[in-house]
Enzyme design. Sequence first.
Site, PDB file in Angstrom:
ATOM      1  N   GLY A 191      40.529  39.212  38.633  1.00  0.00           N
ATOM      2  CA  GLY A 191      41.656  40.240  39.019  1.00  0.00           C
ATOM      3  C   GLY A 191      41.923  40.351  40.652  1.00  0.00           C
ATOM      4  O   GLY A 191      42.467  41.205  41.092  1.00  0.00           O
ATOM      5  N   ARG A 192      41.172  39.208  41.072  1.00  0.00           N
ATOM      6  CA  ARG A 192      41.211  39.454  42.743  1.00  0.00           C
ATOM      7  C   ARG A 192      40.445  40.740  43.219  1.00  0.00           C
ATOM      8  O   ARG A 192      40.707  41.229  44.449  1.00  0.00           O
ATOM      9  CB  ARG A 192      42.561  39.312  43.410  1.00  0.00           C
ATOM     10  CG  ARG A 192      42.995  37.835  43.317  1.00  0.00           C
ATOM     11  CD  ARG A 192      42.286  36.952  43.932  1.00  0.00           C
ATOM     12  NE  ARG A 192      42.903  35.737  44.103  1.00  0.00           N
ATOM     13  CZ  ARG A 192      42.565  34.601  43.156  1.00  0.00           C
ATOM     14  NH1 ARG A 192      41.680  34.901  42.191  1.00  0.00           N
ATOM     15  NH2 ARG A 192      43.193  33.377  43.351  1.00  0.00           N
ATOM     16  N   MET A 193      39.441  41.447  42.414  1.00  0.00           N
ATOM     17  CA  MET A 193      38.876  42.809  42.777  1.00  0.00           C
ATOM     18  C   MET A 193      37.610  42.132  43.453  1.00  0.00           C
ATOM     19  O   MET A 193      36.503  42.722  42.980  1.00  0.00           O
ATOM     20  CB  MET A 193      38.948  43.784  41.926  1.00  0.00           C
ATOM     21  CG  MET A 193      40.283  44.231  40.961  1.00  0.00           C
ATOM     22  SD  MET A 193      41.044  45.066  42.453  1.00  0.00           S
ATOM     23  CE  MET A 193      40.103  46.611  42.305  1.00  0.00           C
TER      24      MET A 193
END
Length: 214
Positions: A191-193
Site C-alpha cells: 500500500g505504499r506504506m
Amino acid sequence: MEKKLSDIRTDFIKGGLERDDLSPDPLTQIQQWVEQAVSARVDEPTAMLLSTVDQQGIPDARVVLLKGIEDGLIFYTNYESVKGQQLAQNANVSVVFFWPQLERQIRLRGVAEKLLPAASDVYFASRPRESQLGAWASPQSSSIESYEWLEKNYFFYVDRFQQTDAIPRPPYWGGYRVTPLSVEFWQGRPGRMHQRYRYARNEAEAWQINVLAP
C-alpha cells in the site's frame, strides 16, 4: 496492447524494518544489507549509483562497484576520468543502492577522498591481470579514435608487461572512500506504506535516526 508506463505498479510485500532492528551505526547497517543481498544472490549486489557534480553544478551519475566498507564506502576508478575530475573540483557525492528483489534501497550523501596509495596498491595487485592491463590501456572517459585503437593499446601493454610478474598500479588509478554525512534506509511495504529511516549527525556529532514518512 503494450502496457502504459503510468499503469505499471508493484506492491511491495517481502519484508519490514523496525526501528529497533537498526544498527546504531549506518555503515554497519549498510554492511548487513549488502551481505544479505549477496546471500540472496541478487543481481549485482555491490552495484551503487554514484552521483557527482560538474563545474556547472549539474549532477552526473554512473554505476560503480562497492569494494569495501572501511570508515566509509570504497570504490576504485581512473582519477583522470570524468568522475575523477569532478571529484577533484567538488568532493560532495550521493550514492544509491537498489535491490528490487529485496525491495530495499539505500540513499547516502557524503564526501569522497582518495585512499592512500598503499591501499590502492594492495587492491590493484588483487585484480585479474586482464583488468590490470585494461587500467593501463584505457584513458577512461576520453574520446578515442576507435575500439581497434583501444585493442591495439591493450596489446601494447600486454607486450610491455610480458616479462613482469607483478604489474604496477598506474599512477592515475586508485581508490576513494565516501564518508557518509547522512544515510537513508528504505524498505518497501504494501500500500505504499514504505518504511524509511534516516541517519544524520546531531549537535554532539553522534548518529541520530529519524523516521520519515513514505
